[in-house]
Design a protein around this motif. Sequence first.
Motif, PDB file in Angstrom:
ATOM      1  N   LYS A  68       0.844  -1.202   0.000  1.00 42.68           N
ATOM      2  CA  LYS A  68       0.000   0.000   0.000  1.00 42.68           C
ATOM      3  C   LYS A  68       0.869   1.239   0.000  1.00 42.68           C
ATOM      4  O   LYS A  68       0.691   2.146  -0.777  1.00 42.68           O
ATOM      5  N   CYS A  69       1.827   1.299   0.927  1.00 36.82           N
ATOM      6  CA  CYS A  69       2.658   2.493   1.049  1.00 36.82           C
ATOM      7  C   CYS A  69       3.882   2.172   1.907  1.00 36.82           C
ATOM      8  O   CYS A  69       3.733   1.811   3.081  1.00 36.82           O
ATOM      9  N   PRO A  70       5.085   2.309   1.339  1.00 37.68           N
ATOM     10  CA  PRO A  70       6.289   1.993   2.115  1.00 37.68           C
ATOM     11  C   PRO A  70       6.418   2.845   3.381  1.00 37.68           C
ATOM     12  O   PRO A  70       6.903   2.366   4.401  1.00 37.68           O
ATOM     13  N   LEU A  71       5.936   4.086   3.297  1.00 39.93           N
ATOM     14  CA  LEU A  71       6.055   4.931   4.501  1.00 39.93           C
ATOM     15  C   LEU A  71       5.155   4.438   5.619  1.00 39.93           C
ATOM     16  O   LEU A  71       5.503   4.471   6.793  1.00 39.93           O
ATOM     17  N   MET A  72       3.995   3.962   5.204  1.00 40.02           N
ATOM     18  CA  MET A  72       3.060   3.431   6.192  1.00 40.02           C
ATOM     19  C   MET A  72       3.709   2.229   6.897  1.00 40.02           C
ATOM     20  O   MET A  72       3.614   2.079   8.115  1.00 40.02           O
ATOM     21  N   PHE A  73       4.396   1.385   6.110  1.00 44.54           N
ATOM     22  CA  PHE A  73       5.110   0.235   6.669  1.00 44.54           C
ATOM     23  C   PHE A  73       6.151   0.729   7.680  1.00 44.54           C
ATOM     24  O   PHE A  73       6.289   0.180   8.774  1.00 44.54           O
ATOM     25  N   TYR A  74       6.872   1.795   7.277  1.00 41.64           N
ATOM     26  CA  TYR A  74       7.928   2.334   8.154  1.00 41.64           C
ATOM     27  C   TYR A  74       7.327   2.784   9.491  1.00 41.64           C
ATOM     28  O   TYR A  74       7.825   2.423  10.559  1.00 41.64           O
ATOM     29  N   TYR A  75       6.240   3.551   9.415  1.00 37.19           N
ATOM     30  CA  TYR A  75       5.645   4.069  10.662  1.00 37.19           C
ATOM     31  C   TYR A  75       5.155   2.915  11.540  1.00 37.19           C
ATOM     32  O   TYR A  75       5.345   2.895  12.740  1.00 37.19           O
ATOM     33  N   LYS A  76       4.544   1.944  10.869  1.00 35.14           N
ATOM     34  CA  LYS A  76       3.878   0.883  11.620  1.00 35.14           C
ATOM     35  C   LYS A  76       4.851  -0.170  12.149  1.00 35.14           C
ATOM     36  O   LYS A  76       4.768  -0.554  13.312  1.00 35.14           O
ATOM     37  N   CYS A 114       9.466   5.707   0.930  1.00 33.25           N
ATOM     38  CA  CYS A 114       8.974   6.991   0.441  1.00 33.25           C
ATOM     39  C   CYS A 114       7.525   6.863   0.007  1.00 33.25           C
ATOM     40  O   CYS A 114       7.008   5.760  -0.140  1.00 33.25           O
ATOM     41  N   ASN A 115       6.898   8.018  -0.176  1.00 41.06           N
ATOM     42  CA  ASN A 115       5.501   8.007  -0.606  1.00 41.06           C
ATOM     43  C   ASN A 115       5.352   8.713  -1.947  1.00 41.06           C
ATOM     44  O   ASN A 115       4.342   9.337  -2.207  1.00 41.06           O
ATOM     45  N   ILE A 116       6.409   8.605  -2.780  1.00 42.81           N
ATOM     46  CA  ILE A 116       6.373   9.335  -4.057  1.00 42.81           C
ATOM     47  C   ILE A 116       5.167   8.919  -4.900  1.00 42.81           C
ATOM     48  O   ILE A 116       4.487   9.738  -5.468  1.00 42.81           O
ATOM     49  N   GLU A 150      -5.763   6.134  -0.365  1.00 42.13           N
ATOM     50  CA  GLU A 150      -5.139   5.464   0.780  1.00 42.13           C
ATOM     51  C   GLU A 150      -4.834   6.483   1.882  1.00 42.13           C
ATOM     52  O   GLU A 150      -5.114   6.253   3.054  1.00 42.13           O
ATOM     53  N   CYS A 151      -4.249   7.604   1.458  1.00 45.67           N
ATOM     54  CA  CYS A 151      -3.828   8.633   2.413  1.00 45.67           C
ATOM     55  C   CYS A 151      -5.012   9.151   3.218  1.00 45.67           C
ATOM     56  O   CYS A 151      -4.880   9.458   4.395  1.00 45.67           O
ATOM     57  N   SER A 152      -6.161   9.295   2.563  1.00 44.76           N
ATOM     58  CA  SER A 152      -7.279   9.901   3.271  1.00 44.76           C
ATOM     59  C   SER A 152      -7.759   9.019   4.420  1.00 44.76           C
ATOM     60  O   SER A 152      -8.396   9.497   5.342  1.00 44.76           O
ATOM     61  N   TYR A 153      -7.470   7.710   4.372  1.00 43.93           N
ATOM     62  CA  TYR A 153      -7.868   6.840   5.488  1.00 43.93           C
ATOM     63  C   TYR A 153      -6.678   6.434   6.359  1.00 43.93           C
ATOM     64  O   TYR A 153      -6.835   5.672   7.298  1.00 43.93           O
ATOM     65  N   CYS A 154      -5.512   6.912   6.013  1.00 47.74           N
ATOM     66  CA  CYS A 154      -4.308   6.427   6.696  1.00 47.74           C
ATOM     67  C   CYS A 154      -4.183   7.021   8.096  1.00 47.74           C
ATOM     68  O   CYS A 154      -4.323   8.228   8.274  1.00 47.74           O
ATOM     69  N   PRO A 155      -3.912   6.192   9.096  1.00 51.41           N
ATOM     70  CA  PRO A 155      -3.783   6.736  10.458  1.00 51.41           C
ATOM     71  C   PRO A 155      -2.547   7.612  10.622  1.00 51.41           C
ATOM     72  O   PRO A 155      -2.425   8.307  11.615  1.00 51.41           O
ATOM     73  N   PHE A 156      -1.642   7.573   9.653  1.00 51.92           N
ATOM     74  CA  PHE A 156      -0.403   8.349   9.816  1.00 51.92           C
ATOM     75  C   PHE A 156      -0.399   9.606   8.962  1.00 51.92           C
ATOM     76  O   PHE A 156       0.642  10.197   8.739  1.00 51.92           O
ATOM     77  N   ASN A 157      -1.561   9.998   8.441  1.00 48.74           N
ATOM     78  CA  ASN A 157      -1.513  11.136   7.511  1.00 48.74           C
ATOM     79  C   ASN A 157      -1.072  12.420   8.178  1.00 48.74           C
ATOM     80  O   ASN A 157      -0.611  13.322   7.518  1.00 48.74           O
ATOM     81  N   SER A 158      -1.154  12.489   9.512  1.00 55.35           N
ATOM     82  CA  SER A 158      -0.665  13.712  10.164  1.00 55.35           C
ATOM     83  C   SER A 158       0.866  13.789  10.074  1.00 55.35           C
ATOM     84  O   SER A 158       1.444  14.855  10.106  1.00 55.35           O
ATOM     85  N   PHE A 159       1.540  12.632   9.940  1.00 54.91           N
ATOM     86  CA  PHE A 159       2.999  12.642   9.801  1.00 54.91           C
ATOM     87  C   PHE A 159       3.387  13.116   8.391  1.00 54.91           C
ATOM     88  O   PHE A 159       4.434  13.693   8.195  1.00 54.91           O
ATOM     89  N   CYS A 160       2.527  12.772   7.422  1.00 51.39           N
ATOM     90  CA  CYS A 160       2.871  13.088   6.033  1.00 51.39           C
ATOM     91  C   CYS A 160       2.357  14.454   5.616  1.00 51.39           C
ATOM     92  O   CYS A 160       2.827  15.032   4.675  1.00 51.39           O
ATOM     93  N   GLY A 161       1.266  14.925   6.292  1.00 52.73           N
ATOM     94  CA  GLY A 161       0.582  16.153   5.890  1.00 52.73           C
ATOM     95  C   GLY A 161       1.469  17.333   5.816  1.00 52.73           C
ATOM     96  O   GLY A 161       1.323  18.239   5.123  1.00 52.73           O
TER      97      GLY A 161
HETATM   98  S1  SF4 Z   1      -0.542   9.326   4.563  1.00 53.27           S
HETATM   99 FE1  SF4 Z   1      -0.313   8.416   2.570  1.00 53.27          FE
HETATM  100  S2  SF4 Z   1       1.834   8.637   2.106  1.00 53.27           S
HETATM  101 FE2  SF4 Z   1       1.635   8.941   4.307  1.00 53.27          FE
HETATM  102  S3  SF4 Z   1       1.968   6.932   5.211  1.00 53.27           S
HETATM  103 FE3  SF4 Z   1      -0.193   7.156   4.900  1.00 53.27          FE
HETATM  104  S4  SF4 Z   1      -0.604   6.236   2.937  1.00 53.27           S
HETATM  105 FE4  SF4 Z   1       1.590   6.632   3.049  1.00 53.27          FE
END
Ligand code: SF4
Length: 941
Positions: free
Chosen positions: A680-688, A922-924, A930-941
């Motif tokens: 889904k997203c390598p960054l999400m993997f990193y955070y989790k 990265c999230n290039i 995916e981002c809109s439901y991602c629990p880590f979007n505050s880290f990426c925002g």
């Molecule tokens: S907000 Fe988007 S880019 Fe950031 S970790 Fe979640 S899915 Fe990845």
Amino acid sequence: MNNIKIFPIQTNFINETADFIVTNYPSETSDFSRLAFVFEGKRPSLFLKKAIAKRIGGSFFPPVFFSIDEFISYLLSKNMSFENMPNMERWHIIYSLAKKIAPALIKGRTDFSNFLPWAMEIEHVIDLMDLENISDQEIENIEASACIGYEVPDTINILLKNIKDLRDLYHGQMNETKSFSKGFIYKKAMECSENIDFHEFDNIFFAGIFYAHKTVKIIIKNLLEQNKTQLIIHGNPSEWKSLGSLYSSFNITPLPIEDTRTEKKLPLIKLYTAFDTHSSIAIARDLAKKTVNPETTLILLPKPENMVPFVTELASIFESFNVSLGYPLNRSSFYSLIELIMKAQLTKKNKAYYVKDYLGVLRHALVKSLSIKKDYAITRIIVHKIEEASNGIFNSSFSGQIFINTESIENDDKLMTTILETLEHMGLTTSREDLTEVMRELHNLLFNLWENINSFYKFAGVIGIFVETFIQKGQLAWYPLNVKTAERLCEFKDEIENSSFSGEEFTKEDIFKIFINMFEHEISPFTGSPLKGVQVLGPLETRSLNFEHVIIMDANEGVFPRIRASSPLIPYEILKILGIDPRSRENEIQKYLFTRIVQSAKNIDIIYQKGADKERSRFLEELIWRAEQEKNALNVIPLQNVSFPARYSIKQNIVKKTRDITDFLKEFCYSVSSVNTYLKCPLMFYYKYVLGLKEKEELEDEPGGKEIGTFIHELLEYTFGMFKNKKPVLNDEFKLFFFRAFDTMFHKVFESRMASSAFLLKKIIQYRLQEFLKYESVRIVREILYLEKKFKEELFFNGVKFNFKYIVDRVDALEDGSILILDYKTGLDAVKPKENASLETMPMDRLSIKKNIRSFQLPVYYYFEKKKYPSTQVNAAFYSLRRPKLTYLIEKNTDIDFTIKQSMNALEFILNEITSHETDFCNISKDEEECSYCPFNSFCG
Ligand code: SF4
């Protein structure tokens, strides 16, 4: 009288005033310092200074500028020394006086905290009386009528009967302490204004004053008689009641202005409708983007609540802009943290905190950004892990408890070990002792410190330590509003520490109640760099200023104008008898502000919200009507259509892999979920999985899908457990046993906390389970081999080993001798790889694998289970429990070997990429959905 100068409302007031000064007060030395200017607010002085500088074209000594409040204080200070009395002190004096002279007034509200709203109102009314110089005789008339009885509640009649005595005694106390309220300062200044010598000024200009209290009118009259004062007015006194009354207080009848510029037509007006706050912000942002000259553009923001979201949007357009408006401090996040702390104190039982309120405090963004030891990441991880332990994500001594004790958290071994491990993964090494220290400091600051408050003196001490710690170790500066709140809290601390009642005993609950009540009325004058770029101002901040392009937001009734109820205690009719009419005064002031800003502009964009409960502002209706009259036609102001392409915008982030991270990843035990997350997203993997951050598990009253899923899995494991290594027989006896188990488990897990609302949930789950049993009864199963079984395996790709773990919900041996692996699905999330034709042409890169393999779940289960049964036919399926149905990995005529080969090749590619030092997280190629439901979007925002 030539001491009064009027500029037509359509003109630019600052430019006209600058011209007037430079023309009429020429100075060879460019010295204007013997002129004083009194404006209603502070901002016009900066603009006037700039306008004079432009006309002079060099340096000069500017006039002395005052706001009206500053001038009145300056005037009084020439006669006596005094200080401003803090709010709380004033309210407490009113409370003490009411207790003494009118005990009936405080009946049923004997505590200060309960009487506070009354004390605030009474003090406000006395202040109004002072500002408007209401005489004792006028008050006595009201009191006399109150003795007969107004048709108001008894307590109001009691207040009216005692208002003069209250006011006299209040004045007496202020005189004694030389500490004055605003109204009293004005009154005292008025009383001495006849004899004050202003030798330091040649001229005092009262500029742009619209509404003046009676005390101010008398002061101006006295100064006019000294012949060194001039009034500069913006607008026609015969059209505005307040300006007219200003004139009549000097015994002058206003004459119509003879100025051709009054003929000016309306500016170019465009109207925009929005359907909510977000759309109105988006329209304003797009209009601001198109502005040609930001320096002469105003965005009028009548609703201070919209400031933060709007400024966030504006920051992406302009490098510099100025925001200036009164913002309610109780909307700052720093204040909200204090509220959460107070809540946790009030729901505490003995020494234990209610877990929801305890976590509410810890989860606050300002807490998570405290740098207690070196890095704030340590605090963040501590908070996450405490939350996980409490929610039972891993076991600790306080998991699942409703009330928790801070000491038991600090002493929990498992918690400490988990935190240390996570920090180590992040390359943050710290000792156990340091960790305990951070945790203790957090608990002291946020909980223990607040436990023994029983006086305002102690409360002041707590506020002092609290604010100081956040200034030193927190990130308050990231958000100016928090800095303002911290400043106000420091002032508040000093005020209450030195108050006459600081040592009195109060309950903690009362102190908190009083504090919250007080902060409800705290407005911060939010000011930026006033002369730079686009100006974002509240209506009051536009006083005396003019702009060429104006964007007005929220032109709706109840917003602009926003008329506050005058006084809930003193009936409106009585205020009117006293000559105080705040409601019509407010309405006229706001209409004047609107008219001034509209009439002097060239282009106006007006945004209003449309909806069943939203009306257009009466000012806007009047403007439309005027425009129609001017053109003698209907619908002359076009309504613009706007549309919003919705985009979720996330920053591009890259996390470089350090050697430690790749070492960790090589040893990591992978699962289908972790690999799917990477897809889904390598960054999400990193955070989790690398940082070990987990999605927040709220202790909600209503259970979420995940919790319901776990419940059903546990129920099925327990009830079908009796058929392990046997043929399942779903007879009536089993069904009875099944639903009894369901009742018991449901009661334990949900009913106890959901009370009556559990009924519906129970019915739904029950229905689904009945349907499942019906479906299950017709499936022919020879034997259940495993239920909820965990496996650990080793995968070798090109000689490189990867650890892998998985849990199978259930494996059945079917009547035909084949094996079926089942994965229960309680939600919608069940995807299997695409057809072989797609897999055949699939390029080996993450995005193609994501698109074609979609989920490794069934192929991986198949791969491992097939190794156990090499000569048996194996299949895998998702078992939907929502609508009982099996979705098989292998459909008829599928070349399963090819499916599995391609899936495992893809898995090899992904595992190699994860562990490769060359590929960053990265999230290039981020997926906005995916981002809109991602629990880590505050880290990426
Ligand atoms: S907000 Fe988007 S880019 Fe950031 S970790 Fe979640 S899915 Fe990845």
